[in-house]
Design a protein around this motif. Structure first.
Motif, mmCIF file in Angstrom:
data_model
loop_
_atom_site.group_PDB
_atom_site.id
_atom_site.type_symbol
_atom_site.label_atom_id
_atom_site.label_comp_id
_atom_site.label_asym_id
_atom_site.label_seq_id
_atom_site.Cartn_x
_atom_site.Cartn_y
_atom_site.Cartn_z
ATOM 1 N N VAL A 321 46.031 35.092 74.929
ATOM 2 C CA VAL A 321 46.367 33.840 75.622
ATOM 3 C C VAL A 321 46.242 32.717 74.596
ATOM 4 O O VAL A 321 45.144 32.412 74.105
ATOM 5 C CB VAL A 321 45.428 33.598 76.820
ATOM 6 C CG1 VAL A 321 45.777 32.264 77.482
ATOM 7 C CG2 VAL A 321 45.549 34.742 77.813
ATOM 8 N N LEU A 322 47.393 32.105 74.252
ATOM 9 C CA LEU A 322 47.402 31.111 73.182
ATOM 10 C C LEU A 322 46.723 29.821 73.630
ATOM 11 O O LEU A 322 46.892 29.382 74.772
ATOM 12 C CB LEU A 322 48.834 30.827 72.745
ATOM 13 C CG LEU A 322 49.597 32.020 72.154
ATOM 14 C CD1 LEU A 322 51.025 31.619 71.817
ATOM 15 C CD2 LEU A 322 48.888 32.535 70.918
ATOM 16 N N PRO A 323 45.962 29.177 72.712
ATOM 17 C CA PRO A 323 45.332 27.897 73.063
ATOM 18 C C PRO A 323 46.335 26.754 72.953
ATOM 19 O O PRO A 323 47.365 26.850 72.277
ATOM 20 C CB PRO A 323 44.235 27.756 72.006
ATOM 21 C CG PRO A 323 44.790 28.473 70.812
ATOM 22 C CD PRO A 323 45.597 29.624 71.361
ATOM 23 N N SER A 324 46.050 25.658 73.650
ATOM 24 C CA SER A 324 46.822 24.417 73.507
ATOM 25 C C SER A 324 46.131 23.577 72.448
ATOM 26 O O SER A 324 44.990 23.157 72.629
ATOM 27 C CB SER A 324 46.886 23.676 74.849
ATOM 28 O OG SER A 324 47.590 22.464 74.693
ATOM 29 N N LEU A 325 46.811 23.354 71.318
ATOM 30 C CA LEU A 325 46.159 22.736 70.157
ATOM 31 C C LEU A 325 46.482 21.235 70.093
ATOM 32 O O LEU A 325 47.654 20.848 70.160
ATOM 33 C CB LEU A 325 46.624 23.416 68.867
ATOM 34 C CG LEU A 325 46.340 24.923 68.801
ATOM 35 C CD1 LEU A 325 46.833 25.488 67.489
ATOM 36 C CD2 LEU A 325 44.853 25.199 68.994
ATOM 37 N N PRO A 326 45.461 20.382 69.942
ATOM 38 C CA PRO A 326 45.702 18.942 69.848
ATOM 39 C C PRO A 326 46.216 18.557 68.459
ATOM 40 O O PRO A 326 46.015 19.265 67.474
ATOM 41 C CB PRO A 326 44.300 18.357 70.089
ATOM 42 C CG PRO A 326 43.371 19.406 69.558
ATOM 43 C CD PRO A 326 44.030 20.724 69.859
ATOM 44 N N GLY A 364 51.462 11.830 55.453
ATOM 45 C CA GLY A 364 52.638 12.542 55.932
ATOM 46 C C GLY A 364 52.333 13.281 57.224
ATOM 47 O O GLY A 364 51.226 13.197 57.766
ATOM 48 N N ILE A 365 53.348 14.021 57.733
ATOM 49 C CA ILE A 365 53.203 14.828 58.953
ATOM 50 C C ILE A 365 53.376 16.286 58.557
ATOM 51 O O ILE A 365 54.357 16.653 57.900
ATOM 52 C CB ILE A 365 54.229 14.418 60.017
ATOM 53 C CG1 ILE A 365 54.003 12.945 60.430
ATOM 54 C CG2 ILE A 365 54.134 15.320 61.237
ATOM 55 C CD1 ILE A 365 55.020 12.446 61.419
ATOM 56 N N TYR A 366 52.415 17.121 58.953
ATOM 57 C CA TYR A 366 52.404 18.530 58.555
ATOM 58 C C TYR A 366 52.265 19.410 59.801
ATOM 59 O O TYR A 366 51.746 18.968 60.837
ATOM 60 C CB TYR A 366 51.231 18.814 57.605
ATOM 61 C CG TYR A 366 51.196 17.902 56.396
ATOM 62 C CD1 TYR A 366 51.837 18.245 55.220
ATOM 63 C CD2 TYR A 366 50.509 16.673 56.453
ATOM 64 C CE1 TYR A 366 51.795 17.403 54.118
ATOM 65 C CE2 TYR A 366 50.471 15.823 55.359
ATOM 66 C CZ TYR A 366 51.114 16.189 54.181
ATOM 67 O OH TYR A 366 51.064 15.364 53.107
ATOM 68 N N ASN A 367 52.722 20.638 59.675
ATOM 69 C CA ASN A 367 52.571 21.628 60.750
ATOM 70 C C ASN A 367 51.807 22.831 60.224
ATOM 71 O O ASN A 367 52.083 23.321 59.115
ATOM 72 C CB ASN A 367 53.934 22.093 61.287
ATOM 73 C CG ASN A 367 54.602 21.019 62.148
ATOM 74 O OD1 ASN A 367 53.925 20.291 62.863
ATOM 75 N ND2 ASN A 367 55.915 20.938 62.076
ATOM 76 N N ILE A 368 50.826 23.298 61.008
ATOM 77 C CA ILE A 368 50.098 24.536 60.706
ATOM 78 C C ILE A 368 50.506 25.562 61.760
ATOM 79 O O ILE A 368 50.381 25.299 62.960
ATOM 80 C CB ILE A 368 48.576 24.336 60.736
ATOM 81 C CG1 ILE A 368 48.151 23.234 59.755
ATOM 82 C CG2 ILE A 368 47.846 25.637 60.432
ATOM 83 C CD1 ILE A 368 46.668 22.895 59.848
ATOM 84 N N VAL A 382 51.179 29.798 67.405
ATOM 85 C CA VAL A 382 51.297 28.461 67.980
ATOM 86 C C VAL A 382 51.203 27.469 66.834
ATOM 87 O O VAL A 382 50.545 27.729 65.812
ATOM 88 C CB VAL A 382 50.178 28.228 69.040
ATOM 89 C CG1 VAL A 382 48.811 28.217 68.397
ATOM 90 C CG2 VAL A 382 50.420 26.925 69.793
ATOM 91 N N THR A 383 51.889 26.335 66.981
ATOM 92 C CA THR A 383 51.954 25.335 65.915
ATOM 93 C C THR A 383 51.050 24.154 66.244
ATOM 94 O O THR A 383 50.992 23.698 67.388
ATOM 95 C CB THR A 383 53.410 24.857 65.721
ATOM 96 O OG1 THR A 383 54.215 25.974 65.374
ATOM 97 C CG2 THR A 383 53.489 23.818 64.615
ATOM 98 N N GLN A 384 50.356 23.648 65.212
ATOM 99 C CA GLN A 384 49.480 22.478 65.351
ATOM 100 C C GLN A 384 49.935 21.407 64.357
ATOM 101 O O GLN A 384 50.200 21.700 63.186
ATOM 102 C CB GLN A 384 48.023 22.868 65.086
ATOM 103 C CG GLN A 384 47.038 21.740 65.344
ATOM 104 C CD GLN A 384 45.595 22.208 65.278
ATOM 105 O OE1 GLN A 384 45.264 23.105 64.525
ATOM 106 N NE2 GLN A 384 44.730 21.608 66.068
ATOM 107 N N THR A 385 50.054 20.171 64.842
ATOM 108 C CA THR A 385 50.525 19.055 64.016
ATOM 109 C C THR A 385 49.344 18.320 63.389
ATOM 110 O O THR A 385 48.338 18.054 64.056
ATOM 111 C CB THR A 385 51.364 18.079 64.854
ATOM 112 O OG1 THR A 385 52.481 18.786 65.399
ATOM 113 C CG2 THR A 385 51.856 16.922 64.002
#
Length: 818
Positions: A321-326, A364-368, A382-385
């Motif tokens: 179950v994927l978490p919702s990442l802030p 800058g803006i990055y995605n993990i 899941v992607t986190q900004t």
């Protein structure tokens, strides 16, 4: 030429708004300036400079200056305002929630930009567009796509949002496999078999054929397996009812689970008796990891072991179950340390992994992209900004400090707006002033690189307060007293020691007054206080109350203590004797050696044993023929021997039950009793069964003394309870006896203990038959219990010379060769 001192005329230019985002300002153009002069020659227009940009929100403005000069060098400046949009910050928005479609084989929902409802930009309203869907990724029965949306502002700054959409796809029929034939010795009802489906798990078969059979014969059942998602498979099963067959169970229904199944022993019904039989197994019932396992169950049908296989399918198809990442925001730089976790029904907590960088040093803006793998083939991500903003350091404004007393000046600190580190100021100035005055300290703050900022701070030291007047406690002590100089509290010195010209030691009873002066040595006025001192006569010493001491075996007294009435020192009393082991009452005389003289006190001690010995737990004794009882031993709480006695006999040689009553007496005369059961038994009679004897052969005489069982003593007497007349001493003649089994008793006495052997002798005419070749005789029963009698199967004369080969077959109760 005459040059008047009048400037040329020119007006400021109209402002220019540069269209588009991030477009350059137009180059200077002197032709835009319209100028006149009162002289005939036209004035000269020249570009002077552009001011530094001024940023307000999304707008960047400069002021451009031109000069207008006539032939006499009279000059005037004109200006022009130029403005452009300079937005480099992407808009903000929240990605739409992930979608999970539970029902199988459903279509994917259409893209819908209306799902993004909070798009925003500091310079206007951004636009949301659908970018596309990724190629589907299938794991087990789950198919996942990643849907991408872009949020674009007026300056084409883009924020990319993703949405995971998962649906269940099932296009594979259940795997029925080959169904085992069922063979039963009696009528039965067939249990529906199961098949394993990739998505539905265990599927139970259905049929329109009969499943109950009572008459012998061979039958066919056509089974259908439907997974509920439109996929169907079939299988044929043969059923045979054969009265001569062993009970047959066939394969048990398969067990399917994603992990950690609970296995319950299966129960089947004996098809012939109707009783329930519970299966047993030596196989492991714990399973780890995906795969198909087999359990072999054993069922005991009236002594016959019948086995059945049961498949266990472990298939973890549910992903974490994927978490919702802030979104994470850093100023200047930062490292992501909060590693996200996902919950998995089988693997528990799964820590995310990523190949992306976790440390960011540039704005800058990055995605993990975080990946969660449950090690069972289910992998989701899941992607986190991460947003990094910039901020320049600012030198602090330091407040002036005023202190009453000299102290170390604490270095001020500021927070680096980029690293978040605390920057402590440094200085070459003195930060430990020891005298009053005003000082200026210049602090330097090093933010790294060339960013070193300075700030000044004024510090003033000025003591203006006298010590506080102390309230001095009155002192009182017996015998004598020496007074220690008291202290007063000063704002700069917490311990200002008082001074006096009065005496400090007094040894004569009375009341005295000491006058104390307190001065802080900083030029402030002294303060004064008085202290009363009283010397009293010593009081009588206070002795402790001595309680009487008691014990059963011995008593050891602890020396009492009291305080000296003058010195208050602890004085320990002494006595000639403190340990008592003799039964009775005694008195201890305690002596205290005080500085004012010796004082005596008394304490009573009583030693009295009231606890009798502890009797042992006496085991019952039993023995054949005769027994001698050993003397038991008891314990006592006190030292000294415990005497064991009894008035009952200790030796018995007549079979029967007896009780020995024991008495235990300790060294102080206290007693306790305990009974002990004693039994003398007669030995059990031995049984000796002989082979069948012929009754028509005059020479057939048995010597029974040669057929005594092992361990039976010789020299006894044989008797014939039926009085057949065939027994003479130890010889038993079978000639002329009827076909029957005869009993002969044998008695022998050893050391007064009588033992008996009972002979059982079968006599019949059949034992007289003469076989064509050898006297072959097969015994139809054995008792392999290890008692030395009939433990092995014997075939008499099997080794006769006329027999060249032989074989043996054994059948069970159903007549089946085993």
């Amino acid at each position: 030429m005459h040059c008047p001192a009048e400037n040329p005329s020119a007006s400021n230019l109209d402002p220019i708004q540069v269209t588009g985002c991030g477009q350059p300002f137009p180059a200077p153009d002197t032709t835009l300036v319209v100028a006149t002069d009162n002289c005939a020659a036209a004035p000269t227009v020249a570009f002077v400079s552009d001011s530094a940009p001024v940023v307000s929100g999304c707008q960047e403005t400069i002021t451009r200056t031109y000069s207008v000069t006539d032939a006499c060098n009279n000059s005037v400046n004109v200006t022009q305002t130029l403005t452009r949009s300079n937005d480099t910050t992407p808009p903000t928005a929240t990605a739409p929630a992930d979608i999970v479609i539970v029902d199988f084989n459903q279509p994917l929902p259409a893209a819908n930009v209306e799902l993004i409802t909070d798009e925003a930009d500091e310079c206007g309203t951004p636009t949301v567009t659908f970018v596309g869907d990724s190629e589907p990724v299938t794991s087990g029965c789950a198919q996942t796509i990643v849907r991408t949306y872009n949020v674009i502002d007026a300056c084409n700054n883009v924020l990319t949002l993703t949405q995971n959409i998962t649906r269940n796809i099932d296009v594979t029929a259940p795997a029925a496999g080959a169904l085992p034939n069922i063979v039963s010795p009696c009528g039965l009802t067939v249990t529906a078999p199961t098949a394993v489906d990739t998505c539905a798990g265990v599927v139970t078969g259905t049929t329109t054929d009969a499943v109950t059979f009572t008459a012998p014969g061979t039958y066919t059942i056509n089974w259908t397996f439907t997974d509920g998602n439109g996929n169907t498979s079939t299988a044929v099963q043969t059923v045979v009812v054969d009265p001569n067959a062993l009970p047959e169970i066939g394969d048990l229904p398969a067990i399917t689970a994603e992990c950690n199944p609970v296995i319950t022993a299966p129960v089947v019904t004996n098809p012939c008796t109707g009783t329930e039989v519970t299966g047993t197994t030596t196989d492991s019932l714990t399973f780890t990891g995906d795969g198909t396992y087999n359990i072999v169950w054993h069922f005991n049908f009236d002594g016959t072991d019948v086995t059945a296989n049961q498949a266990v399918v472990i298939d973890d198809i549910t992903g974490p179950v994927l978490p919702s990442l802030p979104t994470i925001t850093f100023e200047c730089q930062g490292t992501v340390t909060d590693i996200p976790v996902a919950a998995d029904a089988c693997a528990g907590t799964i820590t995310g992994t990523t190949t992306d960088a976790l440390t960011f040093t540039a704005p800058g803006i990055y995605n993990i992209t975080w990946t969660f793998d449950d090690q069972s083939g289910n992998i989701d991500s899941v992607t986190q900004t991460v947003i990094v903003t910039a901020q320049a350091p600012v030198a602090p404004v330091l407040p002036a400090l005023v202190y009453q007393c000299p102290q170390t000046i604490v270095a001020p600190t500021v927070v680096d707006p980029c690293t978040g580190n605390t920057i402590t100021g440094t200085t070459l100035d003195n930060v430990n002033p020891t005298t009053e005055g005003t000082y200026t300290i210049t602090w330097s703050f090093d933010f790294g690189g060339s960013d070193v900022l300075t700030a000044t701070q004024q510090v003033t030291i000025d003591d203006t307060q006298s010590p506080e007047v102390p309230t001095l406690a009155a002192l009182s002590q017996s015998c004598s007293i020496t007074v220690t100089a008291p202290t007063a509290v000063d704002n700069c010195n917490p311990n200002v020691v008082g001074t006096t010209s009065d005496p400090l030691t007094y040894s004569v009873p009375g009341v005295y007054t000491i006058n104390w002066e307190f001065n802080d040595a900083n030029g402030n006025a002294s303060v004064f206080a008085t202290q009363q001192v009283t010397v009293t006569a010593p009081a009588a010493p206070v002795l402790p109350v001595l309680e009487p001491l008691t014990g059963e075996c011995s008593v050891t007294a602890t020396a009492p203590q009291a305080n000296d009435p003058c010195t208050n020192a602890v004085v320990v009393a002494t006595a000639p004797q403190t340990t008592f082991n003799t039964q009775g009452t005694a008195t201890i005389t305690w002596t205290y050696a005080f500085s004012t003289g010796n004082v005596q006190d008394f304490q009573q001690v009583t030693v009295l044993d009231v606890t009798p010995p502890t009797a042992p737990v006496l085991a019952d004794l039993s023995q054949d023929c005769a027994i001698t009882v050993p003397t038991p031993v008891a314990t006592d709480n006190c030292t000294g021997a415990v005497t064991t006695s009894t008035t009952d006999p200790l030796s018995y040689n007549v079979p029967g039950s007896y009780v020995v009553n024991w008495t235990f007496t300790d060294a102080n005369g206290l007693t306790t009793t305990a009974p002990q059961n004693v039994t003398v038994t007669s030995p059990d009679a031995l049984t000796q069964t002989l082979t069948a004897q012929c009754n028509n052969d005059t020479s057939n005489v048995l010597d029974l003394s040669e057929n005594l069982p092992a361990g039976a003593p010789a020299g006894g007497t044989f008797s014939d309870p039926a009085n057949t007349g065939a027994l003479q001493g130890s010889s038993f003649a079978t000639f002329g006896l009827d076909n029957d089994t005869y009993t002969i008793n044998y008695s022998v006495s050893t050391d007064g203990c009588e033992q008996q052997v009972v002979f059982s002798i079968p006599v019949s005419a059949e034992a007289c038959e003469v076989l064509p070749c050898g006297n072959i005789r097969v015994h139809n029963a054995i008792t392999p219990n290890g008692d030395g009698q009939n433990d092995t199967m014997i075939i008499d004369d099997i080794d006769a010379d006329c027999i060249t080969s032989n074989s043996i077959e054994i059948y069970n109760r159903w007549g089946i060769l085993v």
